[in-house]
Design an enzyme around this catalytic site. Structure first.
Site, PDB file in Angstrom:
ATOM      1  N   ASN A  49       0.805  -1.218   0.000  1.00  0.00           N
ATOM      2  CA  ASN A  49       0.000   0.000   0.000  1.00  0.00           C
ATOM      3  C   ASN A  49       0.840   1.272   0.000  1.00  0.00           C
ATOM      4  OD1 ASN A  49      -2.504   1.704   0.702  1.00  0.00           O
ATOM      5  ND2 ASN A  49      -1.167   2.065   2.451  1.00  0.00           N
ATOM      6  N   THR A  77      -8.380  11.144   1.861  1.00  0.00           N
ATOM      7  CA  THR A  77      -7.228  10.840   2.712  1.00  0.00           C
ATOM      8  C   THR A  77      -6.288  12.038   2.695  1.00  0.00           C
ATOM      9  OG1 THR A  77      -5.849   9.917   0.959  1.00  0.00           O
ATOM     10  CG2 THR A  77      -7.418   8.409   2.016  1.00  0.00           C
ATOM     11  N   TYR A 131       2.952   9.783 -11.988  1.00  0.00           N
ATOM     12  CA  TYR A 131       2.177   8.929 -11.080  1.00  0.00           C
ATOM     13  C   TYR A 131       1.441   7.851 -11.868  1.00  0.00           C
ATOM     14  CZ  TYR A 131      -1.119   7.622  -7.382  1.00  0.00           C
ATOM     15  OH  TYR A 131      -1.845   6.916  -6.448  1.00  0.00           O
TER      16      TYR A 131
END
Length: 267
Positions: free
Chosen positions: A77, A177, A142
């Site tokens: 993760n 988040t 990314y």
């Protein structure tokens, strides 16, 4: 016996949500962080690990195996965000992102495979991103790092099948988040030809995260995968339109899909 789970980057965000959910379901969970001393109040143990430092990976894996005698599930993760015009992102930052998002999971996988092969069982879940299915403007690095991990998962699945080790990836969309706070942002330069479009896109990306889904959605999905005898190669978790965007990319002509993306980002 309860399954033993290792979650890299388990101290915050999606990793923390997954860890807490799995702990509540009775699994034995170990999370990791580069600064575990900050998370003494965690609901599950947080061990020291930096995915760019192989020594810390092997040490933590050994600690878990010494404690529990096995390692059933590994969730890759830990990851890092990065934004900016590719032309203006320093090469060192591009390399650093791949070290975390791509080479980091490889280091972890190599560290745990011997134990899983010894057990003749195991599950590795790589957390990628819906962004890994398409080259997104000002998120190209990314997208590339997560897309590379998607393809690596496909290859690995076939190589480890004979050992009864399963591998899959879960591609989340936007979740509420703190990932935006930890991203590397190429600076908005006054003299940059990308100043306005990059600035506008950056604002839009941050809004998407702020208005993202509850990370418990990812935790529920991961728990379901852990209890699936033969997981699929790919899972997508997020809002309908984010998942549907992958379908559109598959069926639309490239230029049509590109126009849709550019319209979405107001480019």
């Amino acid at each position: 016996m309860s399954k033993v789970v290792l979650i890299t980057g388990g101290s915050s965000g999606i990793g923390k949500s997954i860890g807490e959910f799995l702990s509540e379901k009775g699994l034995i969970v170990y999370g990791t962080s580069r600064t575990p001393e900050k998370y003494k109040a965690s609901k599950f143990p947080i061990l020291s690990l930096d995915v760019k430092d192989e020594a810390t990976i092997y040490e933590t894996v050994k600690t878990i195996i010494d404690n529990e005698g096995k390692l059933d599930v590994v969730i890759n993760n830990a990851g890092a965000g990065i934004t900016g015009p590719i032309e203006e992102i320093p090469n060192e930052e591009i390399k650093n992102n791949f070290e975390t998002n791509f080479f980091g999971p490889i280091h972890v996988i190599k560290a745990v495979l011997p134990q899983m092969r010894k057990q003749h069982s195991g599950l590795i879940i790589n957390v990628t991103s819906i962004a890994g299915y398409m080259g997104l403007p000002y998120r190209g690095v990314y997208s590339a790092s997560k897309g590379a991990l998607e393809l690596l998962t496909e290859a690995f699945r076939m190589e480890i099948k004979d050992f009864n080790i399963k591998m899959t990836n879960v591609a989340p969309g936007d979740f509420a988040t703190n990932i935006a706070a930890g991203r590397y942002h190429a600076p908005l330069l006054d003299n940059s030809p990308y100043k306005k479009p990059y600035g506008d896109t950056l604002d839009l990306m941050n809004t998407h995260v702020d208005n993202g889904s509850n990370p418990n959605m990812m935790a529920t999905a991961v728990f379901k995968i852990i209890n699936t005898p033969n997981p699929k190669a790919h899972y997508k978790v997020g809002e309908f339109m984010q998942k549907f965007s992958i379908v559109l990319k598959r069926i639309l002509p490239d230029k049509v899909y590109e126009k849709i993306l550019m319209k979405h980002y107001k480019l």
